[in-house]
Write a protein that holds these residues in place. Structure first.
Motif, PDB file in Angstrom:
ATOM      1  N   PHE A 257       0.888  -1.344  -0.001  1.00 39.40           N
ATOM      2  CA  PHE A 257       0.007   0.095  -0.072  1.00 39.40           C
ATOM      3  C   PHE A 257       0.652   1.195   0.063  1.00 39.40           C
ATOM      4  O   PHE A 257       0.271   2.338  -0.232  1.00 39.40           O
ATOM      5  CB  PHE A 257      -1.076  -0.021   1.071  1.00 39.40           C
ATOM      6  CG  PHE A 257      -2.091  -1.181   1.027  1.00 39.40           C
ATOM      7  CD1 PHE A 257      -3.017  -1.114   0.270  1.00 39.40           C
ATOM      8  CD2 PHE A 257      -1.722  -2.266   1.947  1.00 39.40           C
ATOM      9  CE1 PHE A 257      -3.926  -2.077  -0.135  1.00 39.40           C
ATOM     10  CE2 PHE A 257      -2.647  -3.152   1.661  1.00 39.40           C
ATOM     11  CZ  PHE A 257      -3.817  -3.411   0.788  1.00 39.40           C
ATOM     12  N   GLY A 258       2.057   1.113   0.283  1.00 34.96           N
ATOM     13  CA  GLY A 258       2.921   2.295   0.428  1.00 34.96           C
ATOM     14  C   GLY A 258       4.144   2.436  -0.646  1.00 34.96           C
ATOM     15  O   GLY A 258       4.992   3.424  -0.939  1.00 34.96           O
ATOM     16  N   GLY A 259       4.284   1.274  -1.542  1.00 38.30           N
ATOM     17  CA  GLY A 259       5.296   1.436  -2.327  1.00 38.30           C
ATOM     18  C   GLY A 259       6.532   1.133  -1.788  1.00 38.30           C
ATOM     19  O   GLY A 259       7.530   1.312  -2.611  1.00 38.30           O
ATOM     20  N   TRP A 260       6.747   0.867  -0.673  1.00 34.59           N
ATOM     21  CA  TRP A 260       8.325   0.409   0.051  1.00 34.59           C
ATOM     22  C   TRP A 260       8.647  -0.962  -0.348  1.00 34.59           C
ATOM     23  O   TRP A 260       7.997  -1.839  -0.596  1.00 34.59           O
ATOM     24  CB  TRP A 260       7.909   0.561   1.373  1.00 34.59           C
ATOM     25  CG  TRP A 260       7.665   2.107   2.020  1.00 34.59           C
ATOM     26  CD1 TRP A 260       6.246   2.366   2.225  1.00 34.59           C
ATOM     27  CD2 TRP A 260       8.549   3.061   2.176  1.00 34.59           C
ATOM     28  NE1 TRP A 260       6.218   3.460   2.668  1.00 34.59           N
ATOM     29  CE2 TRP A 260       7.592   4.161   2.572  1.00 34.59           C
ATOM     30  CE3 TRP A 260       9.677   3.137   2.039  1.00 34.59           C
ATOM     31  CZ2 TRP A 260       8.363   5.368   2.752  1.00 34.59           C
ATOM     32  CZ3 TRP A 260      10.354   4.425   2.186  1.00 34.59           C
ATOM     33  CH2 TRP A 260       9.394   5.521   2.682  1.00 34.59           C
ATOM     34  N   GLU A 261       9.986  -0.781  -0.255  1.00 36.01           N
ATOM     35  CA  GLU A 261      10.726  -1.905  -0.611  1.00 36.01           C
ATOM     36  C   GLU A 261      11.652  -2.449   0.573  1.00 36.01           C
ATOM     37  O   GLU A 261      12.077  -1.250   1.328  1.00 36.01           O
ATOM     38  CB  GLU A 261      11.686  -1.998  -1.837  1.00 36.01           C
ATOM     39  CG  GLU A 261      11.028  -1.787  -3.056  1.00 36.01           C
ATOM     40  CD  GLU A 261      12.264  -1.404  -4.132  1.00 36.01           C
ATOM     41  OE1 GLU A 261      13.185  -2.024  -4.094  1.00 36.01           O
ATOM     42  OE2 GLU A 261      11.847  -0.868  -5.270  1.00 36.01           O
ATOM     43  N   LEU A 262      12.232  -3.625   0.803  1.00 35.95           N
ATOM     44  CA  LEU A 262      12.937  -3.790   1.893  1.00 35.95           C
ATOM     45  C   LEU A 262      14.391  -3.485   1.480  1.00 35.95           C
ATOM     46  O   LEU A 262      14.820  -4.096   0.602  1.00 35.95           O
ATOM     47  CB  LEU A 262      12.936  -5.335   2.493  1.00 35.95           C
ATOM     48  CG  LEU A 262      13.646  -5.863   3.424  1.00 35.95           C
ATOM     49  CD1 LEU A 262      13.193  -4.965   4.768  1.00 35.95           C
ATOM     50  CD2 LEU A 262      13.361  -7.337   3.687  1.00 35.95           C
ATOM     51  N   SER A 263      15.085  -2.751   2.281  1.00 27.77           N
ATOM     52  CA  SER A 263      16.445  -2.344   1.952  1.00 27.77           C
ATOM     53  C   SER A 263      17.539  -3.204   2.697  1.00 27.77           C
ATOM     54  O   SER A 263      18.444  -3.969   2.326  1.00 27.77           O
ATOM     55  CB  SER A 263      16.704  -1.029   1.905  1.00 27.77           C
ATOM     56  OG  SER A 263      17.890  -0.664   1.606  1.00 27.77           O
ATOM     57  N   ARG A 264      17.321  -3.099   4.094  1.00 19.46           N
ATOM     58  CA  ARG A 264      18.120  -3.790   5.098  1.00 19.46           C
ATOM     59  C   ARG A 264      17.481  -4.156   6.350  1.00 19.46           C
ATOM     60  O   ARG A 264      16.235  -3.852   6.636  1.00 19.46           O
ATOM     61  CB  ARG A 264      19.140  -3.024   5.713  1.00 19.46           C
ATOM     62  CG  ARG A 264      20.043  -2.410   4.527  1.00 19.46           C
ATOM     63  CD  ARG A 264      21.198  -2.152   4.980  1.00 19.46           C
ATOM     64  NE  ARG A 264      22.335  -2.018   3.934  1.00 19.46           N
ATOM     65  CZ  ARG A 264      23.601  -2.043   4.242  1.00 19.46           C
ATOM     66  NH1 ARG A 264      24.292  -2.220   5.320  1.00 19.46           N
ATOM     67  NH2 ARG A 264      24.656  -1.874   3.012  1.00 19.46           N
ATOM     68  N   VAL A 265      17.994  -5.284   6.971  1.00 19.26           N
ATOM     69  CA  VAL A 265      17.380  -5.918   8.226  1.00 19.26           C
ATOM     70  C   VAL A 265      18.480  -6.334   8.967  1.00 19.26           C
ATOM     71  O   VAL A 265      19.329  -6.624   8.694  1.00 19.26           O
ATOM     72  CB  VAL A 265      16.270  -7.116   7.624  1.00 19.26           C
ATOM     73  CG1 VAL A 265      15.914  -7.499   9.234  1.00 19.26           C
ATOM     74  CG2 VAL A 265      15.280  -6.800   6.955  1.00 19.26           C
ATOM     75  N   ARG A 266      18.342  -5.848  10.293  1.00 18.26           N
ATOM     76  CA  ARG A 266      19.494  -6.186  11.169  1.00 18.26           C
ATOM     77  C   ARG A 266      18.636  -6.895  12.401  1.00 18.26           C
ATOM     78  O   ARG A 266      17.879  -6.009  12.953  1.00 18.26           O
ATOM     79  CB  ARG A 266      20.269  -4.823  11.715  1.00 18.26           C
ATOM     80  CG  ARG A 266      21.544  -5.280  12.607  1.00 18.26           C
ATOM     81  CD  ARG A 266      22.301  -4.258  12.999  1.00 18.26           C
ATOM     82  NE  ARG A 266      23.216  -4.063  11.610  1.00 18.26           N
ATOM     83  CZ  ARG A 266      24.190  -3.118  11.774  1.00 18.26           C
ATOM     84  NH1 ARG A 266      24.384  -2.347  12.740  1.00 18.26           N
ATOM     85  NH2 ARG A 266      24.960  -3.257  10.560  1.00 18.26           N
ATOM     86  N   LEU A 267      19.127  -7.955  12.791  1.00 17.22           N
ATOM     87  CA  LEU A 267      18.538  -8.747  13.840  1.00 17.22           C
ATOM     88  C   LEU A 267      19.480  -8.751  14.994  1.00 17.22           C
ATOM     89  O   LEU A 267      20.906  -8.785  14.696  1.00 17.22           O
ATOM     90  CB  LEU A 267      18.185 -10.223  13.491  1.00 17.22           C
ATOM     91  CG  LEU A 267      17.634 -11.058  14.671  1.00 17.22           C
ATOM     92  CD1 LEU A 267      16.657 -10.515  15.142  1.00 17.22           C
ATOM     93  CD2 LEU A 267      17.708 -12.711  14.197  1.00 17.22           C
ATOM     94  N   TYR A 268      18.892  -8.125  16.166  1.00 20.92           N
ATOM     95  CA  TYR A 268      19.808  -8.122  17.464  1.00 20.92           C
ATOM     96  C   TYR A 268      19.563  -9.424  18.436  1.00 20.92           C
ATOM     97  O   TYR A 268      18.752 -10.123  18.357  1.00 20.92           O
ATOM     98  CB  TYR A 268      19.517  -6.754  18.347  1.00 20.92           C
ATOM     99  CG  TYR A 268      19.886  -5.462  17.482  1.00 20.92           C
ATOM    100  CD1 TYR A 268      21.220  -5.123  17.523  1.00 20.92           C
ATOM    101  CD2 TYR A 268      19.063  -5.002  16.491  1.00 20.92           C
ATOM    102  CE1 TYR A 268      21.506  -3.930  16.808  1.00 20.92           C
ATOM    103  CE2 TYR A 268      19.344  -4.011  15.690  1.00 20.92           C
ATOM    104  CZ  TYR A 268      20.856  -3.583  15.756  1.00 20.92           C
ATOM    105  OH  TYR A 268      21.110  -2.150  15.087  1.00 20.92           O
ATOM    106  N   THR A 269      20.771  -9.562  19.292  1.00 19.73           N
ATOM    107  CA  THR A 269      20.634 -10.663  20.075  1.00 19.73           C
ATOM    108  C   THR A 269      19.532 -10.578  21.048  1.00 19.73           C
ATOM    109  O   THR A 269      19.040 -11.708  21.508  1.00 19.73           O
ATOM    110  CB  THR A 269      21.751 -10.600  20.986  1.00 19.73           C
ATOM    111  OG1 THR A 269      22.125  -9.578  21.742  1.00 19.73           O
ATOM    112  CG2 THR A 269      23.057 -10.964  20.064  1.00 19.73           C
ATOM    113  N   ASP A 270      18.511  -9.443  21.410  1.00 19.28           N
ATOM    114  CA  ASP A 270      17.612  -9.428  22.224  1.00 19.28           C
ATOM    115  C   ASP A 270      16.340  -9.802  21.287  1.00 19.28           C
ATOM    116  O   ASP A 270      15.230  -9.851  21.953  1.00 19.28           O
ATOM    117  CB  ASP A 270      17.439  -8.210  22.929  1.00 19.28           C
ATOM    118  CG  ASP A 270      16.960  -6.933  22.134  1.00 19.28           C
ATOM    119  OD1 ASP A 270      17.162  -7.278  20.629  1.00 19.28           O
ATOM    120  OD2 ASP A 270      16.839  -5.924  22.467  1.00 19.28           O
TER     121      ASP A 270
END
Length: 79
Positions: A45-58
């Protein structure tokens, strides 16, 4: 739903003439499936694409969404 968090990791470039970016922080209690669905809705609905993801230990995630800049303003996603 959490609001976009403007703090991004230093290695993430968010300056561009062609793209606009929105960083989002997802708390640890958001499952992978729920996060995926929320991001899919933003894309649809917003035209956004995934650029990056960072998963943290918590278990929290920092996500960077991008989309091409347009003359018409569309509000940031409120995940």
């Amino acid at each position: 739903m959490p609001m976009p968090n403007r703090a991004v990791p230093a290695s993430w470039q968010i300056q561009s003439d062609d793209w606009e970016y929105v960083p989002i922080k997802l708390p640890p209690d958001v499952t992978r499936v729920t996060a995926s669905m929320r991001l899919a809705i933003s894309a649809e609905f917003g035209g956004w694409e995934l650029s990056r993801v960072r998963l943290y230990t918590d278990g929290s995630r920092r996500v960077l969404l991008k989309r091409r800049k347009t003359a018409q303003h569309v509000p940031d996603p409120e995940l």
